[in-house]
Write a protein that holds these residues in place. Structure first.
Motif, short mmCIF file in Angstrom:
data_model
loop_
_atom_site.label_atom_id
_atom_site.label_comp_id
_atom_site.label_asym_id
_atom_site.label_seq_id
_atom_site.Cartn_x
_atom_site.Cartn_y
_atom_site.Cartn_z
N LYS A 102 0.83 -1.19 0.00
CA LYS A 102 0.00 0.00 0.00
C LYS A 102 0.87 1.25 0.00
O LYS A 102 0.63 2.20 -0.74
N GLN A 103 1.92 1.20 0.82
CA GLN A 103 2.82 2.34 0.91
C GLN A 103 3.41 2.67 -0.46
O GLN A 103 3.47 3.82 -0.86
N ASP A 158 0.91 4.37 -2.60
CA ASP A 158 0.76 5.77 -2.20
C ASP A 158 1.86 6.62 -2.81
O ASP A 158 1.60 7.68 -3.37
N VAL A 211 0.99 12.57 -9.39
CA VAL A 211 0.47 13.93 -9.28
C VAL A 211 1.58 14.93 -9.53
O VAL A 211 1.43 15.89 -10.30
N GLY A 239 1.32 7.09 -6.46
CA GLY A 239 0.24 8.06 -6.68
C GLY A 239 0.72 9.48 -6.52
O GLY A 239 0.45 10.35 -7.35
N ILE A 240 1.46 9.72 -5.44
CA ILE A 240 1.96 11.07 -5.17
C ILE A 240 2.87 11.53 -6.31
O ILE A 240 2.77 12.64 -6.80
N PRO A 246 -7.39 7.39 -7.34
CA PRO A 246 -6.15 7.02 -6.65
C PRO A 246 -5.34 8.24 -6.18
O PRO A 246 -4.74 8.20 -5.12
N VAL A 247 -5.38 9.30 -6.99
CA VAL A 247 -4.63 10.50 -6.60
C VAL A 247 -5.22 11.10 -5.33
O VAL A 247 -4.50 11.42 -4.37
N ALA A 250 -4.33 8.89 -2.43
CA ALA A 250 -2.94 9.06 -2.00
C ALA A 250 -2.77 10.38 -1.24
O ALA A 250 -2.06 10.44 -0.24
#
Lengths: 264, 293
Positions: free
Chosen positions: A3-4, A7, A14, A10-11, B92-93, B96
């Protein structure tokens, strides 16, 4: 563990995807040919020179700034007065008003553009600064209204009552108690509607005439006509102005307003 | 009536002045809203009137032409695709960002700045990336992978890429604002009762954040049907959308009535999607309130 990692991915997505087109335009604006090349070409500021020496661009920039400043002040003022009247007393009318004030948000921009054009044709003001200003006030009103009504609703009425019970006059209470408490809402409304008006293009492009145009609309027409890389320099200036305002907003009141829930 | 209101009333000498005060406060906003209503009525009315008489001919003409039907259907199709992609990429963004431990404010700027930058600038950015002399093609040519530039814009692909990037902040912000007001303890409770993490996600987190997805979908769909700049610059003249067509009717042929007709159709196409979604959202929140209590 897994999961980490998701994350983090995902970051990073962005971080890379969202600002990418803007950063690439900024990079292109400093290249001599106006396009990004592999390997990198020579750097130059010639496109900024072209932007700043052309009266066509400077006039559009001035119109855009004037429109955004006047529009933000007027629509924030209208929103503030209305929110004062509505949040003080709940009734059937105020509930209708709160729905009505948000209705323009349900209009696709192209339809809004045609509607605003037919309005200006009817009452006059097509292709004038006043006409553009009126339309910008109409379309930014819901954006100005929301932060102000949110902060007025959060306002502790007991503070006002305390002030008045200690003998303060209405105006004194308003000026020294109410206004400072809703200041975050007012600042958000002002900056938000300034940015929206300054960067607006889809509605405005229906309304500009031969004598008046805004910087985003002029940039759009220019991309269609010839599109020399001076566009990259103008875009970068637009981005920098927006960036400064967003940072100002973040510093003054924070960006939490954008993720406030709709209902209480 | 609270104490302040009574005091206020006393100072204003009676109820009459207070009502007038409220009317005065509402006046500027009411003028703006009134003008907005007038413009919409005028728009709808002018689309049904031809040569001074009530007529549906603009609408029947529109739907009898295959190329116009194509434009209308393409607009709806592209907008639905854009909305679906925004959900798939945006969720998902938002997730997160919600779980991000550091300073969320910095991430917010990365979403909000591109969101507020002019659509012209962002679309131009994609032209610089996707164009025949753009970033990707220059890179591919330099790496010796392609002989001729790959065609990535002036077609529907370009429009979809551009619109997804331009509209995805609406989705991320809508979902994130629901997530931030979720009770974190629900997830913890689910986990402490032994649910696996994907189970917790699909049975607890996802259902609770559906209202955010609905709001985001409505916004993205509406904005996408009403887009002009991105379809024109990235889509070119072939794969037109309603916004493009309306702008052409106004600027090139000065046919305001036809543009009004298109605008009203666009409005109906928007409401056809938004109203059911709003109903669904209301039903959902009532359902969750009942389950919660």
């Amino acid at each position: 563990m897994l999961k980490q990692r998701w994350d983090t991915i995902g970051i990073w997505a962005v971080l890379l995807f969202m600002p990418a087109p803007i950063l690439i335009v900024a990079a292109a604006s400093f290249s001599h040919d106006g396009y990004i090349q592999f390997p990198a070409g020579e750097l130059s500021l010639r496109w900024y020179g072209e932007f700043l020496t052309d009266a066509r661009w400077l006039r559009a920039l001035l119109v855009s700034l004037g429109l955004a400043i006047a529009g933000a002040v007027l629509s924030t003022a209208a929103a503030f007065l209305a929110a004062l009247a509505v949040t003080r007393r709940q009734s059937a009318f105020t509930r209708y008003f709160e729905v009505a004030v948000m209705t323009p948000l349900l209009f696709p921009h192209a339809a809004l553009g045609v509607a605003m054009l037919s309005l200006l044709m009817m009452i006059g003001g097509y292709g004038t600064f006043a006409g553009l200003l009126l339309v910008h006030c109409i379309i930014t009103l819901p954006y100005a209204y929301r932060p102000i009504s949110v902060s007025l609703r959060k306002l502790d009425r007991e503070m006002e009552e305390a002030s008045m019970s200690m003998g303060a006059r209405n105006w004194y209470t308003f000026w020294h108690v109410t206004l400072p408490l809703v200041r975050p809402g007012i600042i958000t409304a002002l900056l938000f509607s300034f940015i929206l008006s300054f960067d607006e293009v889809t509605v405005t492009m229906f309304l500009v005439g031969p004598f008046i145009t805004t910087l985003p609309v002029e940039t759009y027409s220019f991309i269609q006509e010839s599109g020399t890389p001076v566009v990259a320099a103008i875009s970068t200036v637009l981005v920098v102005i927006t960036l400064l305002l967003v940072i100002l907003l973040e510093r003054l009141v924070g960006l939490e307003f954008f993720v406030e829930p709709d209902r209480k | 009536m609270s104490l302040t209101d009574q005091a206020f009333k006393k100072k204003m000498h009676g109820p009459g002045r207070e009502v007038w005060g409220r009317v005065l406060l509402l006046a500027p906003a009411m003028v703006l809203l009134g003008l907005f209503c007038v413009s919409v009525v005028q728009l709808i009315a002018s689309s049904f009137i031809e040569e001074g008489r009530l007529s549906l001919s603009l609408y029947t003409d529109f739907f009898s032409r295959a190329d116009y039907r194509d434009i209308f259907l393409r607009t709806i199709r592209v907008s639905m695709l854009v909305a679906a992609l925004c959900v798939l990429l945006g969720y998902p963004v938002a997730y997160a960002m919600w779980r991000y431990k550091g300073n969320r404010s910095h991430l917010m700027i990365l979403i909000i700045l591109p969101w507020l930058v002019s659509i012209v600038v962002r679309t131009y950015g994609w032209m610089v990336i996707l164009g025949p002399k753009g970033l990707i093609n220059e890179f591919l040519a330099w790496a010796g992978l392609v002989e001729r530039p790959v065609r990535m814009m002036f077609n529907t692909t370009g429009v979809v890429v551009g619109l997804v990037h331009i509209l995805i902040p609406f989705m991320i912000i809508s979902i994130l604002s629901v997530m931030l007001h979720l009770d974190r303890r629900l997830e913890e409770a689910s986990a402490s009762l032994g649910a696996r993490s994907y189970h917790t996600f699909f049975r607890v987190t996802l259902p609770l954040t559906v209202p955010g997805i609905i709001t985001g979908t409505m916004l993205v769909y509406l904005m996408s049907t009403g887009a002009i700049v991105t379809p024109v610059l990235l889509g070119g003249v072939r794969d037109r959308m309603m916004g493009t067509q309306m702008y052409q009717e106004v600027i090139q042929t000065f046919n305001f009535q036809k543009a009004s007709m298109l605008a009203f159709l666009l409005l109906l196409a928007g409401l056809a999607v938004v109203l059911p979604l709003q109903m669904l959202e209301r039903k959902l929140s009532r359902f969750m309130d009942q389950r919660g209590s």
